[in-house]
Design an enzyme around this catalytic site. Structure first.
Site, PDB file in Angstrom:
ATOM      1  N   LYS A 126       0.823  -1.220   0.000  1.00 52.74           N
ATOM      2  CA  LYS A 126       0.000   0.000   0.000  1.00 52.74           C
ATOM      3  C   LYS A 126       0.850   1.261   0.000  1.00 52.74           C
ATOM      4  O   LYS A 126       0.432   2.304  -0.496  1.00 52.74           O
ATOM      5  CB  LYS A 126      -0.941   0.002   1.206  1.00 52.74           C
ATOM      6  CG  LYS A 126      -0.211   0.040   2.554  1.00 52.74           C
ATOM      7  CD  LYS A 126      -1.192  -0.052   3.708  1.00 52.74           C
ATOM      8  CE  LYS A 126      -0.450  -0.045   5.047  1.00 52.74           C
ATOM      9  NZ  LYS A 126      -1.376  -0.163   6.187  1.00 52.74           N
ATOM     10  N   GLY A 127       2.049   1.195   0.585  1.00 56.16           N
ATOM     11  CA  GLY A 127       3.004   2.286   0.465  1.00 56.16           C
ATOM     12  C   GLY A 127       2.667   3.524   1.265  1.00 56.16           C
ATOM     13  O   GLY A 127       1.976   3.483   2.278  1.00 56.16           O
TER      14      GLY A 127
END
Length: 250
Positions: A126-127
């Site tokens: 998801k970062g």
């Protein structure tokens, strides 16, 4: 212009806002103590713009006022980024072309630190800040051990995974826990590995600064706002570009 002053209401007025907590119940005396502290720190006159009890014996303050101090930006020391920023495609290509295998990264929050937001933002797919995390990169093998990992366990897993790099996140900072834990980690890896076989050691957290790498015994420090792309680009530079260049010159 290298000499600047803080900006509040008008340019150059020197106005700053500061928050702190005092171990004193909230009353007029407490607010006077907050003003006295602010005066001693160079804020004069100081105005208490917010005061809130933090239980029966503590008060949180926000003070506002001018300072006379000047800042000389020509004397500010920073660690400049000494590697190029790469796209995920460029990272994958560089690893595949030079290593011809996946690059393995083991990450963890060590000691009693249970705050995984930082390490997850870098490693999970998801970062952070609109960028995908390291799990998104096809040529990276990402092993996220999560929270409260003991240093010996981190070393053991690094050996088992044949890690190329270790990412350690530290958020808990009471009594310099983030510094002590990271120094313990770096010492353990330097004892367990020969220098030419040791994984690249990277530390990150909101209270770290890039200048602390030597003090902590790590190869790189990342602070607040670091994105997964910056970490991936650094790892390619350290583990692919520089090592490949060194082998060619040897």
């Amino acid at each position: 212009m290298s000499i600047i002053r803080p900006y509040g209401d008008t340019t150059g007025d020197g106005m700053v806002q500061m928050s702190f907590t005092l171990p004193i119940p909230h009353d007029k005396r407490a607010e006077g103590a907050a003003v006295q502290l602010a005066n001693k720190m160079g804020i004069d006159p100081a105005l208490v713009v917010h005061a809130k009890p933090m239980g029966p014996d503590f008060t949180f303050f926000v003070v506002y006022g001018p300072v006379n101090h000047l800042v000389d930006t020509s004397k500010v020391e920073v660690v400049e980024r000494d590697y190029p920023l790469l796209s995920p495609k460029e990272v994958n290509l560089a690893i595949r072309k030079s290593l011809r295998r996946r690059l393995t990264i083991v990450g963890a929050c060590i000691g009693t630190d249970a705050h995984t937001v930082g390490i997850d933002a870098i490693m999970n797919i998801k970062g952070f800040a609109g960028e995908k995390g390291l799990e998104y990169y096809r040529e990276l093998k990402v092993v996220n051990l999560g929270a409260q990992v003991a240093v010996p366990e981190l070393v053991r897993r690094a050996r088992a995974e044949k890690a190329d790099a270790i990412l350690v996140s530290q958020v808990v900072t009471q009594r310099e826990a983030h510094v002590l834990n990271t120094k313990e980690m770096s010492a353990a890896f330097r004892e367990a590995y020969s220098e030419d076989a040791r994984p690249v050691l990277v530390a990150g957290g909101p209270r770290f600064t890039e200048q602390m790498a030597d003090e902590l015994g790590v190869d790189r420090v990342f602070g607040r706002g670091t994105t997964p792309g910056e970490v991936a680009s650094y790892l390619v530079d350290a583990l692919v570009t520089k090592r490949t260049s060194h082998k060619r010159s040897a």
